[in-house]
Design a protein around this motif. Structure first.
Motif, PDB file in Angstrom:
ATOM      1  N   UNK A   1       0.833  -1.211   0.000  1.00  0.00           N
ATOM      2  CA  UNK A   1       0.000   0.000   0.000  1.00  0.00           C
ATOM      3  C   UNK A   1       0.863   1.254   0.000  1.00  0.00           C
ATOM      4  N   UNK A   2       1.881   1.281   0.872  1.00  0.00           N
ATOM      5  CA  UNK A   2       2.738   2.454   0.965  1.00  0.00           C
ATOM      6  C   UNK A   2       3.503   2.697  -0.331  1.00  0.00           C
ATOM      7  N   UNK A   3       4.005   1.638  -0.935  1.00  0.00           N
ATOM      8  CA  UNK A   3       4.777   1.795  -2.161  1.00  0.00           C
ATOM      9  C   UNK A   3       3.891   2.252  -3.317  1.00  0.00           C
ATOM     10  N   UNK A   4       2.720   1.665  -3.428  1.00  0.00           N
ATOM     11  CA  UNK A   4       1.817   2.060  -4.502  1.00  0.00           C
ATOM     12  C   UNK A   4       1.382   3.509  -4.339  1.00  0.00           C
ATOM     13  N   UNK A   5       1.173   3.940  -3.095  1.00  0.00           N
ATOM     14  CA  UNK A   5       0.790   5.329  -2.835  1.00  0.00           C
ATOM     15  C   UNK A   5       1.906   6.300  -3.195  1.00  0.00           C
ATOM     16  N   UNK A   6       3.137   5.792  -3.230  1.00  0.00           N
ATOM     17  CA  UNK A   6       4.294   6.631  -3.562  1.00  0.00           C
ATOM     18  C   UNK A   6       4.714   6.486  -5.020  1.00  0.00           C
ATOM     19  N   UNK A   7       3.912   5.791  -5.809  1.00  0.00           N
ATOM     20  CA  UNK A   7       4.231   5.637  -7.216  1.00  0.00           C
ATOM     21  C   UNK A   7       5.248   4.555  -7.501  1.00  0.00           C
ATOM     22  N   UNK A   8       5.318   3.555  -6.627  1.00  0.00           N
ATOM     23  CA  UNK A   8       6.282   2.472  -6.793  1.00  0.00           C
ATOM     24  C   UNK A   8       5.576   1.123  -6.783  1.00  0.00           C
ATOM     25  N   UNK A   9       6.253   0.111  -7.296  1.00  0.00           N
ATOM     26  CA  UNK A   9       5.709  -1.242  -7.305  1.00  0.00           C
ATOM     27  C   UNK A   9       6.737  -2.192  -6.688  1.00  0.00           C
ATOM     28  N   UNK A  10       6.361  -2.958  -5.649  1.00  0.00           N
ATOM     29  CA  UNK A  10       7.293  -3.899  -5.041  1.00  0.00           C
ATOM     30  C   UNK A  10       7.738  -4.959  -6.049  1.00  0.00           C
ATOM     31  N   UNK A  11       9.006  -5.345  -5.949  1.00  0.00           N
ATOM     32  CA  UNK A  11       9.531  -6.372  -6.846  1.00  0.00           C
ATOM     33  C   UNK A  11       9.924  -7.627  -6.068  1.00  0.00           C
ATOM     34  N   UNK A  12      11.131  -7.634  -5.500  1.00  0.00           N
ATOM     35  CA  UNK A  12      11.616  -8.831  -4.819  1.00  0.00           C
ATOM     36  C   UNK A  12      12.217  -9.811  -5.808  1.00  0.00           C
ATOM     37  N   UNK A  13      12.610 -10.966  -5.299  1.00  0.00           N
ATOM     38  CA  UNK A  13      13.227 -11.987  -6.138  1.00  0.00           C
ATOM     39  C   UNK A  13      14.492 -12.531  -5.511  1.00  0.00           C
ATOM     40  N   UNK A  14      15.211 -13.324  -6.271  1.00  0.00           N
ATOM     41  CA  UNK A  14      16.418 -13.976  -5.777  1.00  0.00           C
ATOM     42  C   UNK A  14      17.646 -13.108  -6.024  1.00  0.00           C
ATOM     43  N   UNK A  15      18.756 -13.394  -5.305  1.00  0.00           N
ATOM     44  CA  UNK A  15      20.004 -12.681  -5.594  1.00  0.00           C
ATOM     45  C   UNK A  15      20.452 -12.860  -7.037  1.00  0.00           C
ATOM     46  N   UNK A  16      20.235 -14.055  -7.572  1.00  0.00           N
ATOM     47  CA  UNK A  16      20.648 -14.331  -8.949  1.00  0.00           C
ATOM     48  C   UNK A  16      19.845 -13.500  -9.949  1.00  0.00           C
ATOM     49  N   UNK A  17      18.555 -13.323  -9.688  1.00  0.00           N
ATOM     50  CA  UNK A  17      17.716 -12.510 -10.577  1.00  0.00           C
ATOM     51  C   UNK A  17      18.164 -11.057 -10.556  1.00  0.00           C
ATOM     52  N   UNK A  18      18.497 -10.567  -9.384  1.00  0.00           N
ATOM     53  CA  UNK A  18      18.960  -9.181  -9.277  1.00  0.00           C
ATOM     54  C   UNK A  18      20.302  -9.018  -9.985  1.00  0.00           C
ATOM     55  N   UNK A  19      21.194  -9.976  -9.829  1.00  0.00           N
ATOM     56  CA  UNK A  19      22.493  -9.925 -10.505  1.00  0.00           C
ATOM     57  C   UNK A  19      22.303  -9.855 -12.015  1.00  0.00           C
ATOM     58  N   UNK A  20      21.339 -10.616 -12.535  1.00  0.00           N
ATOM     59  CA  UNK A  20      21.080 -10.610 -13.976  1.00  0.00           C
ATOM     60  C   UNK A  20      20.557  -9.259 -14.441  1.00  0.00           C
ATOM     61  N   UNK A  21      19.681  -8.631 -13.643  1.00  0.00           N
ATOM     62  CA  UNK A  21      19.145  -7.305 -13.982  1.00  0.00           C
ATOM     63  C   UNK A  21      20.274  -6.289 -14.082  1.00  0.00           C
ATOM     64  N   UNK A  22      21.179  -6.316 -13.107  1.00  0.00           N
ATOM     65  CA  UNK A  22      22.289  -5.356 -13.100  1.00  0.00           C
ATOM     66  C   UNK A  22      23.147  -5.525 -14.350  1.00  0.00           C
ATOM     67  N   UNK A  23      23.504  -6.757 -14.673  1.00  0.00           N
ATOM     68  CA  UNK A  23      24.346  -7.012 -15.849  1.00  0.00           C
ATOM     69  C   UNK A  23      23.641  -6.604 -17.139  1.00  0.00           C
ATOM     70  N   UNK A  24      22.354  -6.924 -17.255  1.00  0.00           N
ATOM     71  CA  UNK A  24      21.596  -6.566 -18.454  1.00  0.00           C
ATOM     72  C   UNK A  24      21.489  -5.049 -18.600  1.00  0.00           C
ATOM     73  N   UNK A  25      21.249  -4.360 -17.485  1.00  0.00           N
ATOM     74  CA  UNK A  25      21.104  -2.906 -17.546  1.00  0.00           C
ATOM     75  C   UNK A  25      22.419  -2.219 -17.892  1.00  0.00           C
ATOM     76  N   UNK A  26      23.517  -2.742 -17.406  1.00  0.00           N
ATOM     77  CA  UNK A  26      24.807  -2.160 -17.764  1.00  0.00           C
ATOM     78  C   UNK A  26      25.000  -2.208 -19.273  1.00  0.00           C
ATOM     79  N   UNK A  27      24.671  -3.353 -19.880  1.00  0.00           N
ATOM     80  CA  UNK A  27      24.810  -3.490 -21.329  1.00  0.00           C
ATOM     81  C   UNK A  27      23.880  -2.530 -22.074  1.00  0.00           C
ATOM     82  N   UNK A  28      22.621  -2.438 -21.617  1.00  0.00           N
ATOM     83  CA  UNK A  28      21.657  -1.550 -22.273  1.00  0.00           C
ATOM     84  C   UNK A  28      22.053  -0.082 -22.136  1.00  0.00           C
ATOM     85  N   UNK A  29      22.536   0.281 -20.963  1.00  0.00           N
ATOM     86  CA  UNK A  29      22.902   1.674 -20.716  1.00  0.00           C
ATOM     87  C   UNK A  29      24.148   2.082 -21.495  1.00  0.00           C
TER      88      UNK A  29
END
Length: 317
Positions: A277-305
């Motif tokens: 509720x608090x996050x949605x009220x602030x314009x955010x959406x909760x994510x979560x996930x595993x350490x491996x999933x987060x590591x993949x996001x970081x690597x993918x974003x570095x390449x895209x950026x």
């Protein structure tokens, strides 16, 4: 700036073994000023993490260099899980903007989990006579000397959202970097700088009282949070969409059972109805996930950026 978000327990000499974790207070470093979107989310997570762990989690703001000052401190901290980094997509952005950093954004950190993604918008002083992307683009092209556009710092997610917008729109603006959202808001509300692109979280009170306005949302869909605000996609900049993630990292080589404990607790926080509720009220959406999933996001974003930096003609420093 540092703030203890929950009552701490006394430091236990000799504590810190993985099987006793946590036996003393934990520091959570934030590379941006107090009051900004990243800081507000960090404090929400730190407060609840303190309660779940039975130890205080101290939020410590170390703004500057697009979050790199805080990241460098965490990279050099002992690998015991008592120093965390609450960061944003700026962590990946820095890897694209700089040829060398005082740390390796991948190898020197252990991802714990993503936390949230936030809604971005082109936000302006009410005196700016535009509504929607097409009107702003026309205004920027016609403005003598160009439009001054604030960001939350060189290399920040706000800056890169700006770069993406201007490159897609074929316009130039006068970039005005600040050390954080709080300082940028001050000058936009006063009218000293007319516009920014940033996560809406910290701007909501000013949008609601009319001190600021949304020109368009950085998404391809309208938001229930700001139902009257059009998207940039529908008003003249097709395909423009930016959502900035936030997440928690720690120092590389922290024992896996500590990483798993932190991951489990933060994911539980993100599933809490009150957190949602608090996050949605602030314009955010909760994510979560595993350490491996987060590591993949970081690597993918570095390449895209890196592709975006090249497209925009920015020379990595």
């Amino acid at each position: 700036m540092a703030a203890v978000v929950a009552g701490g327990l006394a430091f236990a000499p000799g504590a810190g073994a993985a099987d006793d974790y946590p036996s003393r207070p934990i520091r959570m470093l934030v590379g941006f000023s107090a009051g900004g979107a990243t800081d507000l989310s960090a404090r929400m997570i730190a407060l609840q993490l303190s309660e779940r762990l039975g130890q205080s989690v101290v939020v410590e703001n170390r703004p500057g260099a697009g979050g790199s000052i805080a990241a460098s401190a965490v990279a050099k901290a002992p690998a015991d899980g008592y120093t965390l980094l609450y960061t944003s997509a700026a962590h990946a952005i820095n890897a694209a903007l700089y040829k060398s950093l005082p740390f390796d954004p991948v190898a020197d950190f252990q991802p714990i989990t993503t936390v949230t993604t936030t809604l971005n918008a082109l936000i302006a002083h009410p005196s700016l006579p535009v509504r929607g992307a097409a009107e702003f683009i026309a205004y920027a092209k016609a403005a003598p000397g160009g439009v001054s556009m604030a960001s939350t710092g060189i290399g920040s997610s706000s800056h890169m959202a700006q770069v993406l917008f201007t490159s897609m729109a074929g316009i130039q603006v006068n970039h005005v970097p600040y050390k954080g959202t709080g300082e940028a808001i001050r000058d936009i509300v006063s009218g000293e700088v007319k516009v920014t692109i940033d996560a809406v979280t910290a701007y909501l009170p000013y949008l609601r009282n009319g001190s600021l306005k949304v020109v368009c949302l950085g998404d391809v869909r309208r938001s229930a949070l700001l139902p009257d605000a059009p998207t940039c996609d529908e008003t003249g900049l097709p395909g423009y969409a930016v959502r900035s993630w936030q997440g928690v990292l720690t120092t590389a080589n922290v024992p896996r059972n500590i990483v798993d404990r932190l991951n489990r607790e933060i994911n539980a926080i993100l599933k809490s109805p009150e957190t949602i509720r608090q996050m949605q009220a602030a314009g955010a959406r909760p994510l979560g996930g595993t350490p491996e999933e987060y590591a993949a996001i970081i690597k993918q974003d570095i390449a895209k950026l890196k592709e975006l930096v090249s497209l925009a003609g920015i020379q990595p420093q």
